[in-house]
Design an enzyme around this catalytic site. Structure first.
Site, short mmCIF file in Angstrom:
data_model
loop_
_atom_site.label_atom_id
_atom_site.label_comp_id
_atom_site.label_asym_id
_atom_site.label_seq_id
_atom_site.Cartn_x
_atom_site.Cartn_y
_atom_site.Cartn_z
N VAL A 209 9.61 28.95 59.08
CA VAL A 209 9.69 30.41 58.92
C VAL A 209 8.51 30.92 58.10
O VAL A 209 8.25 30.40 57.01
CB VAL A 209 11.04 30.79 58.27
N GLY A 211 5.51 30.62 59.17
CA GLY A 211 4.63 29.44 59.32
C GLY A 211 3.18 29.77 59.61
O GLY A 211 2.38 28.86 59.83
N GLY A 212 2.83 31.05 59.64
CA GLY A 212 1.43 31.45 59.83
C GLY A 212 0.86 30.91 61.13
O GLY A 212 1.49 31.01 62.19
N ASP A 233 6.89 33.67 62.86
CA ASP A 233 6.18 34.56 61.92
C ASP A 233 6.17 35.96 62.51
O ASP A 233 6.72 36.20 63.60
CB ASP A 233 4.74 34.05 61.67
N GLN A 234 5.56 36.89 61.83
CA GLN A 234 5.50 38.26 62.33
C GLN A 234 4.80 38.26 63.69
O GLN A 234 3.84 37.49 63.89
CB GLN A 234 4.75 39.14 61.35
N ASP A 253 11.29 38.87 62.80
CA ASP A 253 11.43 39.31 61.42
C ASP A 253 12.50 38.46 60.74
O ASP A 253 13.67 38.51 61.12
CB ASP A 253 11.84 40.80 61.42
N MET A 254 12.08 37.69 59.75
CA MET A 254 13.01 36.75 59.10
C MET A 254 14.15 37.47 58.36
O MET A 254 15.15 36.85 58.03
CB MET A 254 12.26 35.84 58.13
N HIS A 271 8.33 32.67 47.13
CA HIS A 271 7.61 33.20 45.94
C HIS A 271 6.97 34.56 46.23
O HIS A 271 6.52 35.24 45.32
CB HIS A 271 6.63 32.18 45.36
#
Ligand SMILES: C[S@@+](CC[C@H](N)C(=O)[O-])C[C@H]1O[C@@H](n2cnc3c(N)ncnc32)[C@H](O)[C@@H]1O
Length: 367
Positions: A209, A211-212, A233-234, A253-254, A271
């Site tokens: 999630v 994950g780019g 990812d987005q 969208d997570m 973070h």
């Protein structure tokens, strides 16, 4: 304090002065490192195959001859800071066997991390972290502290969120820079993967999630070719990425829904967010692994601050990161007890936490 005051007080004051000045000018060391990365000093020494003199370096870097003495001064600081070594050797010049000596510069383990041809290259991190888009906002902190608004420092300074800035089509080069930095950080995970194979063994599917561009998932997929991996990812981040048989890219969208899998991976995700939003993400992760019953898990790779057990340098790095997350995203680096609260608030029943990759932690959560 006058000239005649006692020596201890004076020496304390002078030490305090050095301490303060050192912190004021810390940015010079950061920017000199950035210059070394931009110039490609580490690449030049690496391709030369042996330590280089100042003139050899200046010539390989194609510097203007007036900048040779400038390079010398940069190298002096960078050597002092542990990025290069400087030694005196017998001259290697033709006809230089008559006891002549020359000074040569060589790589150290930290500058080896700037060599672009290596998979462990962290140059994109230096570029991204010291880019003006990450630094300029700090000039607005005085205004930010007096505002009664829940804006990040970045928003207060620029009028938009960092995510908004990244996602603007016109700034796609910045999005690329950000994703390259994330991917460089993920490639460092390759060695760690050897030590934590057990984390992925027995899993049939994994969704990374946020994950780019999939740098980390590709490494996991290489180590576990039968694991069905999804990089989530987005939509605009994964739009032009193509996968393989067992690696696919999904946009979404997570905060709304995460594709189902045996395990969810969250690296450098929580973070970025405050506790409330992190609990929301974790709840969505729990839903995503619910098909696997008690066997499912969430794997977090993030920082855990541990001032008791970490040395000062490591804690300093983690606390620096905390302010980066705070000012850019309203996110945070967490201490163990803060992680624990987040994990239980999201409804997980147990977890374990182990250090990984030098300054990060691997946290496994079970439903
Ligand atoms: C700090 S990066 C971490 C990337 C990657 N996990 C890594 O460690 O290299 C955070 C990622 O979260 C993604 N992201 C942000 N908001 C998201 C959302 N609502 N849904 C899915 N992904 C999101 C960003 O696009 C970005 O790729």
């Amino acid at each position: 304090m006058g000239f005649c005051s006692n020596g201890t007080e004076e020496s304390e004051l002078y030490h305090a002065q050095i301490h303060l000045y050192k912190h004021v000018y810390n940015f010079v060391s950061s920017m000199a490192l950035k210059s070394a990365m931009e110039l490609g000093i580490a690449d030049a020494i690496h391709s030369h195959g042996e330590p280089m003199t100042l003139f050899e370096l200046a010539s390989a870097l194609k510097l203007h001859h007036s900048k040779v003495c400038v390079l010398h001064r940069f190298l002096r600081l960078l050597t002092h800071n542990g990025f290069f070594t400087k030694t005196t050797v017998a001259s290697r010049k033709e006809g230089g066997g008559g006891g002549e000596e020359e000074t040569v510069y060589d790589l150290t383990p930290p500058s080896t991390l700037l060599i672009r041809s290596k998979s462990t290259c962290l140059a994109p991190i230096v570029k991204g972290a010291l880019h003006s888009s990450s630094l300029d906002m700090w000039h607005f902190s005085e205004k930010w502290f007096t505002e009664d608004k829940e804006l990040t420092l970045y928003e207060s300074a620029t009028g938009e969120s960092f995510w908004g800035f990244l996602n603007k089509a016109t700034e796609s080069d910045t999005l690329g820079m950000f994703q390259d930095a994330m991917a460089a950080d993920s490639r460092m995970f390759k060695m760690a993967l050897e030590e934590c194979k057990h984390v992925f063994e027995g899993l049939g599917s994994l969704v990374d999630v946020g994950g780019g561009n999939g740098a980390l998932t590709r490494l996991i997929n290489e180590a576990f070719p039968h694991l069905k991996c999804t990089v989530f990812d987005q939509p605009h981040v994964v739009a032009n990425l193509t996968g393989t048989e067992n690696l696919n890219f999904v946009g979404g969208d997570m905060f709304k829904s995460i594709p189902s899998a045996d395990a969810v991976l969250l690296k450098w995700i929580l973070h970025d967010w405050n506790d409330e939003l992190s609990v929301k993400i974790l709840k969505k992760c729990k839903e995503a692994i619910s098909g696997k019953g008690k066997e499912g898990k969430v794997i977090i790779i993030d920082i855990a601050i541990d001032e008791t057990n970490d040395d000062r340098e490591l804690t300093g790095l983690k606390l620096d990161y905390d302010l980066v997350m705070l000012t850019m995203f309203n996110g945070k680096e967490r201490e163990r007890k803060e992680w624990e609260k987040l994990i239980y608030d999201a409804g997980f029943s147990s977890y374990n936490i182990t250090p990984i990759c030098g300054f990060k932690s691997l946290i496994q959560l079970y439903p």
